[in-house]
Design a protein around this motif. Structure first.
Motif, short mmCIF file in Angstrom:
data_model
loop_
_atom_site.label_atom_id
_atom_site.label_comp_id
_atom_site.label_asym_id
_atom_site.label_seq_id
_atom_site.Cartn_x
_atom_site.Cartn_y
_atom_site.Cartn_z
N THR A 39 3.65 -1.79 9.88
CA THR A 39 3.73 -0.28 10.07
C THR A 39 5.25 0.15 9.82
O THR A 39 5.47 0.94 9.31
CB THR A 39 3.24 -0.02 11.31
OG1 THR A 39 2.02 -0.67 11.45
CG2 THR A 39 3.23 1.21 11.84
N LEU A 40 6.13 -0.45 10.58
CA LEU A 40 7.63 -0.24 10.53
C LEU A 40 8.13 -0.14 9.11
O LEU A 40 8.69 1.09 8.82
CB LEU A 40 8.30 -1.01 11.60
CG LEU A 40 9.85 -0.58 11.69
CD1 LEU A 40 10.11 0.74 12.35
CD2 LEU A 40 10.76 -1.71 12.33
N TYR A 41 7.93 -0.98 8.53
CA TYR A 41 8.41 -1.18 7.13
C TYR A 41 7.65 0.03 6.02
O TYR A 41 8.61 0.60 5.38
CB TYR A 41 8.00 -2.29 6.62
CG TYR A 41 8.93 -2.54 5.14
CD1 TYR A 41 10.11 -2.60 5.01
CD2 TYR A 41 8.22 -2.52 3.89
CE1 TYR A 41 10.94 -2.77 3.80
CE2 TYR A 41 8.80 -2.59 2.69
CZ TYR A 41 10.14 -2.85 2.44
OH TYR A 41 10.82 -2.77 1.35
N LEU A 42 6.39 0.15 6.20
CA LEU A 42 5.81 1.08 5.43
C LEU A 42 6.00 2.60 5.89
O LEU A 42 6.35 3.40 4.95
CB LEU A 42 4.17 0.85 5.63
CG LEU A 42 3.51 -0.24 4.81
CD1 LEU A 42 2.00 -0.31 5.26
CD2 LEU A 42 3.84 -0.20 3.28
N VAL A 43 6.17 2.94 7.21
CA VAL A 43 6.68 4.31 7.75
C VAL A 43 8.14 4.41 7.00
O VAL A 43 8.44 5.77 6.76
CB VAL A 43 6.63 4.19 9.12
CG1 VAL A 43 7.49 5.46 9.52
CG2 VAL A 43 5.09 4.15 9.47
N SER A 44 8.99 3.40 6.98
CA SER A 44 10.41 3.70 6.59
C SER A 44 10.39 3.79 5.26
O SER A 44 11.48 4.64 4.69
CB SER A 44 11.16 2.42 6.87
OG SER A 44 11.13 1.95 8.46
N THR A 45 9.70 3.41 4.36
CA THR A 45 9.59 3.37 2.82
C THR A 45 8.73 4.27 2.31
O THR A 45 9.05 4.74 1.17
CB THR A 45 9.70 1.76 2.43
OG1 THR A 45 8.10 1.45 2.81
CG2 THR A 45 10.52 0.93 2.90
N THR A 46 7.55 4.38 2.83
CA THR A 46 6.76 5.12 2.10
C THR A 46 6.50 6.71 2.50
O THR A 46 6.00 7.77 1.99
CB THR A 46 5.31 4.64 1.96
OG1 THR A 46 4.94 4.52 3.20
CG2 THR A 46 5.36 3.37 1.42
N VAL A 47 6.86 6.97 3.89
CA VAL A 47 6.78 8.45 4.38
C VAL A 47 8.16 9.09 4.35
O VAL A 47 9.11 8.62 5.40
CB VAL A 47 6.09 7.99 5.80
CG1 VAL A 47 5.87 9.67 6.67
CG2 VAL A 47 4.86 7.43 5.88
N ASP A 48 8.13 9.80 3.30
CA ASP A 48 9.50 10.63 3.37
C ASP A 48 9.90 11.14 4.48
O ASP A 48 11.25 11.34 4.93
CB ASP A 48 9.63 11.49 2.14
CG ASP A 48 9.55 10.75 0.80
OD1 ASP A 48 9.81 9.40 0.85
OD2 ASP A 48 9.01 11.13 -0.16
N ARG A 49 9.33 11.97 5.08
CA ARG A 49 9.40 12.83 6.34
C ARG A 49 9.95 12.11 7.51
O ARG A 49 10.39 12.68 8.45
CB ARG A 49 8.06 13.79 6.85
CG ARG A 49 6.85 12.71 7.09
CD ARG A 49 5.63 13.62 7.14
NE ARG A 49 5.92 14.77 8.12
CZ ARG A 49 4.85 15.84 7.83
NH1 ARG A 49 3.44 15.46 7.16
NH2 ARG A 49 4.86 16.64 8.78
N MET A 50 9.71 10.77 7.53
CA MET A 50 10.11 10.04 8.63
C MET A 50 11.75 9.37 8.56
O MET A 50 12.16 9.08 9.65
CB MET A 50 9.45 8.53 8.84
CG MET A 50 7.99 8.91 9.24
SD MET A 50 7.85 9.44 10.84
CE MET A 50 8.63 8.39 11.87
N SER A 51 12.19 9.86 7.43
CA SER A 51 13.81 9.52 7.42
C SER A 51 14.63 10.03 8.28
O SER A 51 15.43 9.31 8.83
CB SER A 51 14.20 9.71 6.01
OG SER A 51 13.70 9.07 4.92
N ASP A 52 14.49 11.35 8.52
CA ASP A 52 15.34 11.85 9.79
C ASP A 52 15.01 11.34 11.09
O ASP A 52 15.87 11.76 11.83
CB ASP A 52 15.31 13.50 9.34
CG ASP A 52 15.67 14.07 8.30
OD1 ASP A 52 16.50 13.29 7.42
OD2 ASP A 52 15.11 14.88 7.72
#
Length: 1685
Positions: free
Chosen positions: A467-480
């Protein structure tokens, strides 16, 4: 005719439908279907007639017929006319409703027929069904089910009828009283509703587009009223489920206002079913349909029902999902579908219900609620958009739950939140932190709760990492959201387990930020006070990298993150780290956790840190980094390896700092906080001080001295001593840590600076604790002294340095060594102490002699006496012991270096001498190993100024040489090494150059390798080579016979007092090859040993006679004899008396020297009186005892004597008859055979004499006579028993002490033959016979013939030059009066023809003549073997077959016609022989006999004996092969056609050999049929090695036969009829199968060839065969006969 025949076939099959075997029933059904393909109307008519006429036929069989009808109708629905369809409809309707009670299989089959007809003739079927569906009367249940199935299978055809059906059905609903009828009505209403909905969905394609939903509303409402208000209340669960399944689709057809009106009652009624049924998937599915229908009409009454709906649905979702239960999984999917409907229409009410449930403590409640929350977040995103804050707030309590299932569900909800923007809201950081916490879970401690069933232990962690990796790499809005927030989790220890996924995510985020720009990427420490500083990040990542493969490879992940953060850590590091970090990562890729050197890796990381500090070159930065490192030290308590490395990093950072105040302060703090630590932590702190001392030696020593003088080490004597901050044990460990610091300071600090401070600063602080008993402190002291001594030795001023405290330190190290337990090795104290002494010995002043002696004795006793651990028990212990031994070797070498003289060497060996002679094997092995090392060291450092004698060479060789026969292999090797080195030392003292190599001495090395697992000859050869000192002549090189045995797993040498005399006698007769080999190295010592040292060597050898190791004492005896004794004469006495005396000596003694002397005496006696000795020994009682056998073997020493003995024994064996006929019992019908005594005794004696290797030359001289006589002796003793007196004696001896060999006559003869072949140089013959089991075959009556053949084959291959004389000897015996001897000699000669060697030796003509002469022998076995021998020419001399073709062919054809053999074995041999000969004969010789042979062998095709079947079929194949291209194909075609059927059918023969022969014969027959396509098919399917699918092949073959040879149809079918009565089940089943395929592929115009009446009758008879397989194939073929109708 046609109609009646199909009817007849169908009638036969219908009669067979009552077969008890299910497979036969299925095949009958398939056959009816096959007939239906040819004539569907006839088959349907026959089935109809059968069912109507056979009223009492049981329903299972009626079901089978109806299934056939359904298949025929479905396949030919387009060909049926309306009349036929009506007839079938009436039949099926009648069958379906014949029984009023339910008979499901029967009535379902009839219903399926109606449905099949209704797909085209729906009107006809409906007319019939409606006739049984009349108002006012309940219809049959299956009438209703048939209507339902018709509606499902023919929507467009049925919907127009539904109005009338519903109007008729509705009054019936109230009449239905039985549950079965009600279930049928419910199913019908469900299918009707689904069909209407499908019809309306595809209205544009419907035949009547005017149909509307409201058309059915009134009827559906009426039906709904009955189903819901009456039937739903039933107690029958099956009915309730049927009702609820119907209510779902019906709800869409109800009028909107009525649905609105009914919802308050409908929904509770449906929900109530959840409590009544375990399987609720149908309830949930129906509920979802009802909710969709209510929402579609905009229901307002739904809202009051929400609470009960939500409660019931929530209870369903909280049911645990069993992975093995698809119904539960399906139910949960339907429930979630219901929640989706509710979320879209009432999101507020849904969340108001769900979110409080998250506070529940029950695991299932929380997991189910979280599952729903995740589902609605994904499926109702628009409705949940404004609810995000409420959902986030409600997630707080689930975050605290420790249950594994709840954790996984929470992580899955957080994943859904991330994709829909929840984590950007206030409170989203808590969700991120929760995921990181789950990533940090250690897999080994993540356990399941008591109520958990099926989750793996690491599932939460695995899901969280993904989950952490997918959220970091695939959900652009999560970068900030994640940057730089994730950095805060790097340094806390509780997140250590999450470092690898954290680093990977941060690297990805950092790279994205770098792409945006440098300013966006920079992490400013003042922007968020919770973020770690660059120093903290650097320290943390560098420290965890010390264990690079832990935590899923956190070393590489940490280094990559360091590289990504270089700009934030220091601006100057980017370019440098880009060059230094990739090599570190490559190093990790090259190794694994098991292969990586931890020390090397830590050195690379420390070098990376030093390089970083050098690049930054900023004192402030280095000081800040060291402060942060010290701050993080407590974080690694309990992690000794990481803490050790961090200590080294601290030392490296302090070494780079230029601020003295900071360095001193940090050192003080490190000492002040150093508590009782693990060994690795102590070592780390000491390394820290040592590394720091490289740059700050004075400051380091000052801080250590201050700390030693502080109050910490002062003892309190008050009564309150028990309340001290540090206990006594902790204090000792602290002292050890400080002492170890001194050692590392000495080892690492610059040599020129540390040398002056050793005696002033270092040793005084160490020596005050020498009296300690604490093992930890003691080890630290020893290690520090060792490092200090090594530092002194490594200094450039070591040679001039006077170490005044050296004796004190050596004495203290000795005390430490003596204090260690003598029998075990558990700590490295003695190893470290000996290393320290090694360095100390080389320093000045020199040790006193007594001190050196005490040191040597103490160390030897401390190490050599340690008991060895059990093999493989502890690798650590083994490694520690090896290191300790190396330390002892270095110490002894250091002591020897101080006195490099023969006297000094002698002193060292004297210390080792008691251990070399120890009774314990491991002590001897270790002492010899040390001796070898010391001698090699002495040789390597030998410096001879003048030619002086090596005066103690003899003493040393006398000590080491006997150990070459030690019980321990390693000791033997080390002893040879010692002797080897001593001889080169003598060469050195004689003035030879260091690089000189003496060939005689070098040969000792070749002996050394053979001593690991030595051959007895090698071991004795070694003793002689070393021991013959004074007698150096190679003339006496022939060695005496030795006795070597096994004892305790090691080699044992027996002494031989008379060996010298025996060897001398052998020398006078002539030296053998091995003796010459021994004579070369025997000069070694005689050449190199000075004459004056001979007496010392002898004295030393004599001392070795009392050695506790018997092997070594016996080796000393051998060497002494080689040195002193000459060989003497042997006394001769009267033969009978001497034989008796010698036997008594052998019986009374066990001493090896007496045994040797007795054997030698017997040899001398027999050389003078051979005949008398042989006669006396033959008079010994049978069976020969071991002492008599020993005397027989003594006669085989010299070839001339052995030849005389063998000749006498052959004469004795052949003179008397081999057996005599006796009757064992008075009433016995056949005589028995008892062996005669003299030939039996002579046979046993022959074995004993020939078992001696030295008898070889004599055996070679008598080879043919011995072979022939022993082979015939074997043949005439097969089945022969011992005389009664010997039988009783052998039984008694077997009960008390078994004889070394059996006395059984045949076995004795076989063993003698084996011994003769071995001594005659035919070892390969014996081995081949052993591998092939030939010797065992020779002993048995059944296998004797095969055993003789294998012996002949082996002789032909490995003993060809011996055959001419052997053959001559055997030919002379072919006229023997004993039939078995004639069989044996003929079998041997016949088998010789199987080898080309007879042709090479020009024996072919004479062999053929001798065999042909025996063709009329009265014994059938002899005649058979003659034919085998003649056929063997094909393989032995194929080029000679044509020359002798007519003669051989005449003999073999005569064998085919042999009438005197009732078992046809001669004919069998003739057929086998012809197979081998045909390919090699001239065509003109073959053509006249081909037809004769083919006709003669045809009766054998169906013989009851599989050997005859296989041989005749294979011969038939070769006859076909002989016709290829020879112009006789047309003549032979008739034979081929006649053989096709038996060959095809015998492919299914139960014997594999017959089946294989048929394959070959068919392949060979193909070309004679002149059909390339058929030939190719035969080759494809029947080639060897390919699995045969018989049905597929037979189908293909019949297809080609009927295409190319249609005229053969009648002949093939009539021939196959013969095999319908075969005794083999598989063949009997293959016959109708063949007929069926022939019929299948025959054209209609060839039908007249087949007489259908007998064929049909035969098949009908096969339907009653006891084998089910046969009945199946008969039914299948009957189905295919419809083609000829």
């Amino acid at each position: 005719m046609t109609e009646s025949y199909v009817r007849k076939l169908a009638a036969i099959l219908l009669d067979a439908v009552t077969d008890k075997d299910p497979l036969v029933q299925e095949q009958v059904c398939s056959a009816l279907c096959a007939l239906g393909e040819a004539a569907p109307e006839e088959v349907l008519g026959a089935c109809e007639e059968c069912l109507r006429q056979r009223e009492k036929l049981a329903h299972p069989y009626r079901t089978m017929i109806l299934r056939a009808v359904e298949v025929v109708v479905s396949s030919h629905i387009g060909e049926l006319d309306k009349a036929q369809a009506r007839a079938v409809t009436l039949l099926a309707s009648s069958e379906m409703t014949r029984a009023k009670e339910l008979v499901c299989d029967w009535q379902r089959a009839a219903s399926d027929v109606l449905v099949a007809v209704g797909k085209r003739f729906v009107g006809t079927v409906m007319e019939e069904l409606l006739s049984k569906f009349q108002p006012g009367a309940l219809p049959h249940c299956f009438v209703v089910r048939t209507l339902a199935n018709l509606a499902a299978s023919n929507v467009f055809g049925m919907v127009p009828f539904l109005m009338s059906i519903l109007s008729t059905m509705l009054p019936m609903l109230g009449m239905a009283k039985h549950d079965a009828a009600r279930v049928a009505f419910c199913g019908a209403l469900q299918h009707f509703s689904e069909s209407i909905l499908e019809y309306l969905a595809d209205l544009d394609q419907a035949p009547d587009p005017t149909v509307r939903k409201d058309t059915f509303a009134t009827d559906m409402l009426s039906a709904y009223d009955i189903l819901f208000n009456h039937w739903l209340q039933s107690r029958e669960a099956k009915l309730r489920l049927a009702v609820v399944e119907a209510l779902g689709p019906m709800s869409h057809l109800l009028p909107g206002e009525k649905l609105e009106e009914q919802l308050p009652k409908l929904l509770p009624g449906v929900l109530a079913l959840y409590k009544k049924h375990a399987e609720t998937v149908h309830v949930s599915k129906s509920l979802g349909q009802i909710l969709e229908a209510a929402v579609s009409v905009g229901s307002r009454t739904l809202e009051p029902q929400l609470d009960s709906l939500l409660a019931a649905l929530h209870a369903q979702i909280c049911v645990p999902v069993e992975s093995s239960s698809p119904l539960v999984v399906s139910n949960q999917k339907e429930v979630l579908r219901c929640f989706t409907v509710l979320a879209r229409c009432a999101p507020d009410r849904l969340l108001a219900f769900l979110l409080p449930k998250l506070d529940a403590s029950n695991e299932r409640t929380r997991v189910g609620t979280l599952q729903v929350v995740r589902h609605v977040i994904n499926s109702a995103a628009s409705q949940m958009e404004v609810k995000k804050p409420f959902i986030l707030s409600a997630m707080r309590l689930p975050l605290l739950d420790t249950n594994t299932k709840v954790k996984r569900a929470v992580v899955q909800v957080i994943s859904a939140m991330a994709h829909h923007g929840y984590l950007e809201q206030p409170g989203g950081e808590a969700m991120v932190e929760y995921v990181v916490q789950q990533c940090a879970l250690p897999p080994e401690t993540e356990t399941l709760g008591p109520d958990s069933e099926d989750l793996p232990a690491d599932s939460v962690r695995a899901v969280s990492i993904n989950t952490l990796y997918l959220v970091s790499t695939t959900v652009d809005r999560m970068s900030d959201v994640l940057w730089p927030y994730l950095l805060a989790f790097l340094t806390p220890v509780r997140f250590t387990g999450a470092l690898t996924p954290l680093c990977r995510s941060l690297v990805h985020l950092a790279q994205k930020r770098q792409e945006v720009g440098a300013e966006a990427f920079l992490v400013r420490s003042n922007s968020n006070v919770t973020l770690p500083s660059p120093y903290a990040v650097t320290t943390r990542l560098l420290t965890v990298s010390s264990r690079p493969y832990a935590g899923d490879g956190r070393g590489a992940a940490s280094l990559r993150l360091l590289n990504a953060l270089h700009q934030s850590i220091h601006p100057l590091l980017g370019q440098r780290w880009a060059a230094t970090i990739p090599p570190l990562l490559e190093h990790l890729d090259e190794f694994t956790e098991e292969t990586l050197s931890q020390k090397e890796w830590e050195e690379k990381l420390l070098a990376f840190l030093r390089d970083t500090l050098a690049v930054v070159s900023d004192n402030t930065w280095a000081c800040q980094l060291s402060l942060e490192m010290c701050k993080q030290l407590p974080c690694y308590n309990g992690l000794p390896q990481e803490k050790n490395f961090l200590y080294q990093c601290v030392g490296t950072a302090l070494g780079a700092a230029s601020s003295k105040d900071v360095v001193r302060k940090q050192l003080r703090e490190l000492l002040a906080t150093a508590g009782p630590q693990e060994e690795a932590e102590r070592e780390g702190l000491a390394c820290c001080f040592g590394i720091c001392a490289i740059s700050h030696l004075d400051d380091v020593l000052a801080q250590l001295g201050d700390f030693m003088r502080s109050d910490v080490f002062r003892k309190s004597t008050g009564i309150f001593n028990i309340f001290k901050e540090r206990s006594e044990t902790e204090l000792e460990k602290l002292k050890g840590t400080v002492i170890l610091c001194y050692g590392h300071v000495a080892a690492r600090a610059p040599r020129e600076l540390v040398l002056p401070k050793v005696e002033s600063d270092l040793l005084p602080n160490m020596s005050r604790y020498f009296s300690t008993k604490d093992p930890v402190l003691k080890l630290c002291l020893v290690q520090s002294v060792c490092m200090a001594s090594q530092a002194i030795c490594g200094s450039a001023q070591a040679g001039s340095f006077h170490f005044s405290r050296k004796p004190e330190l050596v004495a203290q190290m000795m005390e430490f060594i003596k204090a260690e337990p003598q029998d075990s090795l558990r700590t490295p104290i003695r190893k470290k102490a000996m290393l320290a002494c090694t360095y100390l010995v080389s320093l000045e002043p020199a040790l006193e002699e007594q001190v050196r002696a005490d040191l040597t004795r103490s160390c030897l006793h401390s190490v050599l006496s340690v008991l060895p651990d059990p093999e493989g028990e502890c690798d650590h212990q083994e490694s520690l012991y090896l290191d300790t031994m190396h330390a002892l070797e270095d110490l002894l070498s250091s002591l020897l270096r101080r006195n490099m003289t023969p006297q000094g060497l002698q002193i060292m060996v004297e210390h080792l001498s008691p251990w070399i002679k120890s009774p314990r094997g491991h002590e001897r092995m270790r002492a010899l190993g040390l001796s070898a090392c010391l001698l090699q060291y002495f040789l390597d450092h030998l410096r001879v100024g003048a030619l002086v004698p090596f005066h103690n060479l003899g003493l040393l060789i006398g000590l080491f040489a006997p150990r070459c026969a030690d019980l321990w292999p390693a000791t033997r090797q080390e002893a040879v090494s010692c002797v080897f080195t001593l001889l080169y030392l003598q060469l050195g003292y004689e003035g030879f150059a260091r690089d000189y190599r003496d060939d005689a001495v070098e040969r000792l090395l070749t002996l050394k390798d053979g001593l690991v697992h030595p051959d007895p000859d090698v071991l004795f050869h070694t003793c002689r080579s070393i021991g013959q000192v004074t007698s150096g002549s190679s003339r006496t090189g022939r060695r005496g016979r030795t006795v070597w045995g096994r004892h305790g797993g090691s080699e044992q040498l027996g002494p031989c007092v008379l060996r010298a005399a025996q060897g001398a006698g052998a020398g006078r007769r002539g030296a053998g090859g091995r003796g010459a080999e021994a004579g070369v190295p025997q000069k070694i010592i005689a050449k190199r040993l000075p004459p004056e040292q001979l007496i010392s060597l002898l004295l030393t050898m004599f001392e070795g006679l009392g050695d506790p190791d018997k092997n070594c004492s016996r080796a000393a005896t051998v060497m002494i004899n080689c040195l002193l004794k000459e060989r003497g004469n042997v006394l001769l006495e009267k033969v009978p008396e001497l034989v008796s005396v010698l036997r008594s000596k052998l019986r009374d003694t066990r001493e090896e020297d007496i045994l040797q002397a007795a054997q030698h005496s017997m040899y001398l006696l027999a050389s003078q009186h051979c005949a008398a000795v042989v006669a006396s020994l033959l008079g010994s009682p049978l069976p020969f005892d071991s002492h008599t056998c020993t005397l027989w073997r003594a006669l085989a020493v010299e070839p001339g004597l052995t030849t005389q003995v063998l000749g006498l024994l052959l004469d004795k064996m052949s003179r008397d008859v081999p057996f005599k006929e006796t009757r064992t019992f008075l009433l016995s019908s056949s005589p028995g055979r008892e062996a005669t005594l003299l030939p039996l005794a002579a046979t046993c004696a022959l074995y004993e004499v020939m078992s001696v290797p030295a008898s070889g030359p004599a055996v070679l001289g008598l080879y043919p006579q011995l072979f022939a006589a022993l082979l015939l002796r074997v043949s005439c003793t097969v089945g022969v028993v011992l005389p009664r007196t010997l039988q009783a004696k052998e039984r008694r001896s077997a009960a008390s002490a078994p004889a070394p060999r059996t006395l059984e006559p045949c076995s004795s003869a076989v063993e003698a033959l084996q011994a003769m072949l071995l001594r005659g140089g035919s070892e390969d013959v014996v081995q081949r016979m052993e591998l092939e089991g030939g010797w065992q075959l020779l002993r048995t009556s059944a296998g004797h013939e095969e055993g003789v053949a294998r012996l002949a084959s082996a002789m032909a291959k490995f003993a060809g030059p011996r055959l001419p004389l052997v053959m001559t000897a055997l030919v002379c015996t072919q006229g023997s009066t004993y039939e078995i001897q004639r069989v044996t000699s003929t079998g041997f000669l016949a088998e010789l023809l199987n080898s080309n060697v007879v042709n090479d030796l020009m024996l072919l003509e004479s062999l053929l003549d001798s065999l042909v002469a025996r063709q009329k022998d009265p014994c059938a076995s002899v005649r058979r073997l003659v034919l085998r021998g003649l056929a063997n020419i094909a393989s032995g001399s194929p080029d000679k077959v044509q020359a002798h073709g007519p003669q051989v062919l005449t003999a073999v054809l005569g064998g085919l016609d042999d009438r005197d053999d009732p078992h046809s074995l001669v004919a069998l041999e003739a057929m086998v022989g012809l197979v081998r000969l045909l390919d090699l004969m001239e065509p003109q010789d073959l053509q006249p006999v081909l037809l004769h042979v083919a006709i003669r062998i045809r009766p054998f095709f169906d013989s009851e004996k599989p050997e005859l079947r296989a041989a005749s079929v294979r011969l038939f194949g070769h006859l076909n092969k002989a016709c290829h291209g020879g112009g006789c194909e047309d003549v032979f075609l008739e034979q081929v056609a006649g053989g096709l059927v038996p060959l095809l059918l015998h492919l299914q023969d139960p014997q594999a050999a017959v089946s294989s022969a048929c394959r070959f014969a068919l392949c060979m027959s193909g070309p004679n049929l002149k059909c390339e396509e058929l030939t190719a098919a035969l080759q494809k399917h029947l080639r060897e090695g390919r699995g045969l699918h018989f049905g597929e092949f037979l189908n293909c073959a019949c297809k080609l036969l009927m295409h190319h040879f249609p005229d053969l149809l009648g002949r093939l079918v009539s021939t196959s009829l013969f095999y319908f009565k075969s005794s083999w089940e598989d063949v009997r089943a293959a016959a109708p199968m063949l007929t069926g395929f022939l019929v299948l592929h025959a054209e209609a115009e060839h039908r007249p060839q087949v007489d259908l009446e007998p064929l049909t009758a035969a098949l009908q008879l096969l339907l009653k065969d006891p084998a089910p397989l046969v009945r199946v194939k008969a039914a299948e073929t009957l189905g295919r006969l419809g083609k000829f109708a």
